[in-house]
Design an enzyme around this catalytic site. Structure first.
Site, PDB file in Angstrom:
ATOM      1  N   THR A 319       0.844  -1.186   0.000  1.00  0.00           N
ATOM      2  CA  THR A 319       0.000   0.000   0.000  1.00  0.00           C
ATOM      3  C   THR A 319       0.879   1.235   0.000  1.00  0.00           C
ATOM      4  O   THR A 319       1.926   1.258   0.658  1.00  0.00           O
ATOM      5  CB  THR A 319      -0.949   0.002   1.222  1.00  0.00           C
ATOM      6  OG1 THR A 319      -1.769   1.177   1.177  1.00  0.00           O
ATOM      7  CG2 THR A 319      -0.187  -0.020   2.527  1.00  0.00           C
ATOM      8  N   HIS A 371       2.611 -11.424  14.346  1.00  0.00           N
ATOM      9  CA  HIS A 371       3.657 -11.942  15.244  1.00  0.00           C
ATOM     10  C   HIS A 371       3.381 -13.386  15.665  1.00  0.00           C
ATOM     11  O   HIS A 371       4.272 -14.049  16.209  1.00  0.00           O
ATOM     12  CB  HIS A 371       3.743 -11.047  16.487  1.00  0.00           C
ATOM     13  CG  HIS A 371       5.062 -11.112  17.182  1.00  0.00           C
ATOM     14  ND1 HIS A 371       6.162 -11.734  16.656  1.00  0.00           N
ATOM     15  CD2 HIS A 371       5.466 -10.638  18.394  1.00  0.00           C
ATOM     16  CE1 HIS A 371       7.175 -11.646  17.496  1.00  0.00           C
ATOM     17  NE2 HIS A 371       6.773 -10.979  18.566  1.00  0.00           N
TER      18      HIS A 371
END
Length: 400
Positions: A319, A371
């Site tokens: 993006t 994560h």
């Protein structure tokens, strides 16, 4: 017997849509496969074609929510075209005589959303100034024109205008489109279902900018498309994904699914919201073909011609908030993807090179990652890999 027009199957997870507008009037003559209405779903807008040539009959209304497979209209092949209504709906607002003499290009400068808004608000689109690219009139221009005060003669000195005069409504209410509702839902799901962290770095754009400046004319002459920054970042991301495959993987229950293909999503801002069309098998494409594909998908997205197949899937997303002036941001993951790269605006800043302070065009990069699957060390190394490729583009050619 009239032939039914049914809501087509658009995608596996889509069960309903909303008729945003009829493109052909009730009772008008239509040709086979001619688009007769726009169907807005939670992912994209699709055109529904006529199943045969004949006279169109509306069954569902604009704004109706209809299920996949529902009958929304019909086409009578036996009706005479001479008895049909005009092919295009009569305008809801009488246009000035001068406006009728304007070239057809004026209509082309009106986006589909703006045209619909102008009809709903009973505003002559020819009286609206466009703020979109190339003077294109967008939906926001229509609402701004509605809120603007009507022109009136200047008050005489004896009757000064009141200090607190109201110039428009204090608030308006507008129903969220299906696409905007879906975007909102996906963003909340992303925040709630992933363990998102973001790591940052900065990249010196000097090498790429010099390369573009040297070859941009020949590149466009040969390939018919401009050489932008995005193709470099797509290529650099693929190199990083190959070096750190967990960033190209997804979590499926208790399994890690490693994907050995590179379908790169490139975020595109449209009037209907942010869309992420997919550049399929980007690792097999040249710089020129990547640029061509990005332009093709961006145009389809902004013109509401994007298909569900163009948006589904994707293994990694890029993006670019820099086109709007963003200096730094934390991109939100696009599940089930586990990483997303954020590009930002290029600024000339003083940096140390060989113990000398020099001015260089610098860009901040951000990598948001899940994560649960990717550790901080791999995320940092992933972003460094992209930095190395961008600062030394020859690495991507030599694959080192």
């Amino acid at each position: 017997m009239p032939i039914e027009i049914k809501v087509p199957t658009i995608g596996e997870s889509i069960t309903e849509g909303r008729i945003s507008r009829w493109l052909k009037a009730d009772g008008s003559a239509v040709k086979r496969d001619e688009p007769v209405c726009e169907l807005e779903t939670d992912k994209a807008t699709a055109e529904v074609p006529a199943p045969a040539a004949g006279v169109l009959k509306h069954i569902a209304k604009e704004g109706d929510t209809v299920a996949i497979g529902a009958v929304i209209g019909s086409v009578d092949e036996n009706a005479k075209a001479t008895a049909a209504a005009p092919a295009d709906p009569a305008p809801k607002v009488a246009a000035p005589a001068a406006a009728a003499k304007e070239p057809a290009a004026r209509e082309a400068m009106l986006s589909p959303a703006a045209k619909r808004a102008a009809e709903e608000e009973k505003i002559d689109p020819n009286s609206i100034s466009g703020s979109g690219r190339g003077g294109r009139v967008i939906k926001e221009d229509v609402y701004a024109a509605k809120a603007a005060p009507a022109a009136s003669p200047a008050p005489t000195p004896a009757t000064p205008p009141p200090v607190s005069a109201r110039t428009g409504e204090r608030e308006t209410r507008e129903k969220m489109t299906g696409i905007r509702q879906r975007i909102a839902q996906r963003l909340v799901e992303s925040q709630q279902t992933t363990a998102t962290l973001t790591t940052f770095n900065e990249v010196d754009m000097s090498a790429i900018m010099a390369l573009r400046e040297k070859f941009k004319d020949k590149f466009k002459e040969k390939h018919g498309v401009g050489l932008g920054f995005m193709s470099f970042f797509v290529k650099a991301s693929i190199e990083a994904l190959k070096a750190f495959p967990l960033a190209n993987s997804r979590i499926d229950g208790g399994d890690i699914v490693k994907q050995h293909f590179y379908d790169i999503g490139v975020a595109v801002s449209t009037e209907r919201g942010l869309m992420v069309p997919i550049v399929r098998d980007a690792d097999r494409l040249s710089f020129a073909n990547i640029e061509k594909k990005i332009v093709e998908l961006a145009v389809k997205a902004r013109d509401a011609k994007i298909g569900i197949g163009d948006l589904q899937g994707g293994t990694f997303t890029i993006t670019n908030g820099g086109v709007f002036g963003s200096l730094l941001s934390t991109p939100i993951l696009n599940p089930p993807q586990t990483a997303i790269l954020g590009m930002h605006t290029i600024q000339k800043r003083p940096v140390a090179v060989n113990d000398q302070v020099v001015i260089r065009p610098m860009m901040y990069l951000a990598l948001s990652y899940d994560h649960r699957l990717i550790d901080g060390r791999e995320a940092v190394q992933f972003l460094v890999r992209i930095k190395d490729c961008v600062e030394s583009p020859e690495r991507m050619l030599l694959e080192i």
